[in-house]
Motif scaffolding. Structure first.
Motif, short mmCIF file in Angstrom:
data_model
loop_
_atom_site.label_atom_id
_atom_site.label_comp_id
_atom_site.label_asym_id
_atom_site.label_seq_id
_atom_site.Cartn_x
_atom_site.Cartn_y
_atom_site.Cartn_z
N UNK A 305 100.83 35.65 30.41
CA UNK A 305 99.97 36.41 29.50
C UNK A 305 98.51 36.14 29.85
N UNK A 306 97.60 36.99 29.37
CA UNK A 306 96.20 36.67 29.41
C UNK A 306 95.92 35.57 28.40
N UNK A 307 94.93 34.73 28.69
CA UNK A 307 94.64 33.62 27.78
C UNK A 307 93.15 33.32 27.77
N UNK A 308 92.66 32.96 26.59
CA UNK A 308 91.28 32.51 26.44
C UNK A 308 91.26 31.28 25.57
N UNK A 309 90.49 30.26 25.99
CA UNK A 309 90.35 29.01 25.25
C UNK A 309 88.90 28.81 24.83
N UNK A 310 88.71 28.14 23.71
CA UNK A 310 87.39 27.64 23.35
C UNK A 310 87.58 26.44 22.43
N UNK A 311 86.92 25.35 22.77
CA UNK A 311 87.03 24.16 21.96
C UNK A 311 85.71 23.79 21.32
N UNK A 312 85.78 23.21 20.13
CA UNK A 312 84.63 22.57 19.49
C UNK A 312 85.14 21.31 18.80
N UNK A 313 84.24 20.54 18.24
CA UNK A 313 84.62 19.34 17.50
C UNK A 313 84.62 19.62 16.00
N UNK A 314 85.30 18.76 15.27
CA UNK A 314 85.36 18.88 13.82
C UNK A 314 84.98 17.55 13.19
#
Length: 468
Positions: A305-314
């Motif tokens: 599949x197509x995939x997109x990631x994005x991370x941030x902190x909490x």
């Protein structure tokens, strides 16, 4: 000038070019939008093959990418009109030295193989929470996992590696041999060579654990957040969870808690009683073989599949922003035909952050990660749409936190889709991202880069500009 015939004759593995019948299969990656049309793919059999492939690339002015597990959605393991060194076909085995609690792991291995082999001896190490992820990318980029609360990051458990450098040298790197390079690869990614072999510290591990998904309706979210605020500050070394704002098969918003307790089912249920008492609509948590633990998220991380990631902190659990992104996930699934997941990772970080920030190249944060993922049928034509949609959710999440630093907004390096973005690589914008990625460790990385890869051959993941 080397030519294709010379390469074919010298390589013990397989060489694939656009005329080969298996060319398309050789380009395939976990995420379809990470695929690029290479000029040649070399399925290497050993470190010497890697050195020959690097020499060929240099003589023919071909950019180089390295594939371990091929799981990087940003395309770090692919390269347009270049040469791919692929370790996945032949360098993919695991040997366990049970007496010394060491695992010898090939650079093209996936975590499923490591988990299965080690637990036969009652041993384990920190691996990826999706078990078809490659060992190499996760480890070189840090490596959070279910056992991080006991044993730190995957990279903290690395004891030695075999690295093929830009000039074709084949080196053992550890605390005593080539210690500067050993420091750099633990968090510095593939910027310093091709790692063909890893040696990991293994640890005693019970053969079954309590784990699985517990699903809640959106109206349970407020209580989940309240309980989390009480549980998280006191979470110990035997427990962890992921809270996932996602959608069901009909695109309706649901909240999933993926629970983990390193003990029996009765112990796990007692430990998570306050969460379970909220009243889930489905409870699939149970005692399972340890080697199945890192496969529990595979269904949400299917290949092809197509995939997109994005991370941030909490910094703190926040009800308002979590509810907003949960409801937005439902709208996105219905109107844009993405499958979104917003994963709040609660892996206790005491062991991870007991390691000084300058002990390895990895940038450590005191705050847990949030990972946004979008999946879709198709390829890279929807990547920009996924990026802009994800950014809207990121903005909501940031607004719900106490003020985040630039580093915390940046997030975990293995969760960054711009890490291998062709349009910014080797530009001022690219270097700014790399400075954020490595923080105070960046100047030292630049010095090591200058010494061992001054031509920046390895530049597919947060490229490091060699020191002047």
């Amino acid at each position: 000038m080397a030519n294709q015939k010379t390469l074919l004759e010298s390589i013990k593995g397989d060489v694939v070019n656009p005329d080969s019948p298996d060319y398309k299969a050789a380009l395939a990656r976990w995420a379809t939008n990470a695929e690029r049309n290479a000029k040649v793919v070399v399925f290497v059999k050993d470190a010497q093959d890697v050195a020959i492939a690097l020499e060929y690339a240099k003589e023919n002015s071909l950019p180089v990418a390295v594939r371990g597990g091929g799981h990087n959605a940003a395309g770090a393991s692919s390269v347009e009109n270049g040469l791919v060194i692929d370790l996945s076909r032949y360098i993919n085995t695991v040997r366990v030295d049970a007496e010394n609690r060491l695992g010898y792991v090939g650079g093209g291995t996936v975590w499923k193989t490591v988990d299965a082999e080690a637990i036969k001896h009652g041993l384990a190490t920190v691996g990826g929470t999706v078990n078809h992820t490659g060992v190499a990318g996760l480890t070189l980029g840090g490596g959070y996992g279910w056992l991080a609360n006991r044993h730190g990051l995957a990279t903290d458990n690395l004891r030695q590696a075999t690295v093929v450098t830009a000039d074709g040298s084949i080196l053992a790197v550890n605390e005593k041999e080539n210690p500067d390079r050993f420091w750099a690869i633990r968090g510095g990614g593939g910027n310093f060579g091709v790692v063909t072999d890893f040696v990991f510290q293994l640890h005693p591990q019970r053969k079954s654990v309590f784990a699985g998904k517990v699903i809640y309706a959106p109206d349970s979210l407020k209580k989940i957040v309240e309980v989390t605020k009480t549980w998280w500050p006191n979470a110990g070394e035997n427990e962890a969870m992921c809270q996932i704002a996602s959608v069901d098969s009909e695109g309706r918003p649901i909240m999933e808690l993926l629970l983990f307790y390193n003990g029996s089912e009765s112990e796990g249920r007692a430990n998570f009683k306050e969460f379970l008492d909220i009243g889930p609509i489905a409870d699939m948590a149970k005692e399972i073989p340890f080697e199945e633990l890192n496969g529990l998220q595979n269904e949400q991380s299917k290949p092809g599949l197509g995939a997109y990631f994005k991370g941030i902190s909490q910094k703190v659990p926040d009800y308002s922003s979590t509810l907003t992104v949960l409801l937005e996930a439902g709208k996105i699934a219905q109107t844009q035909k993405f499958t979104p997941s917003i994963i709040y990772e609660y892996f206790p970080l005491h062991k991870v952050n007991a390691v000084p920030i300058d002990a390895t190249a990895f940038r450590r944060e005191l705050t847990p990660n949030i990972l946004l993922t979008f999946a879709w049928d198709g390829g890279k034509e929807r990547t920009e749409e996924a990026r802009s949609t994800a950014q809207k959710l990121v903005d909501i999440l940031i607004a719900g936190q106490r003020e985040l630093s630039k580093s915390e907004e940046f997030g975990y390096t293995n969760y960054d889709m711009e890490a291998a973005s062709a349009e910014v690589r080797n530009t001022a914008g690219s270097e700014e991202r790399s400075k954020l990625a490595f923080a105070s460790n960046y100047p030292r990385l630049q010095q090591i880069k200058k010494k061992y890869d001054p031509e920046n051959v390895f530049n597919r993941w947060f490229p490091i500009v060699p020191a002047a």
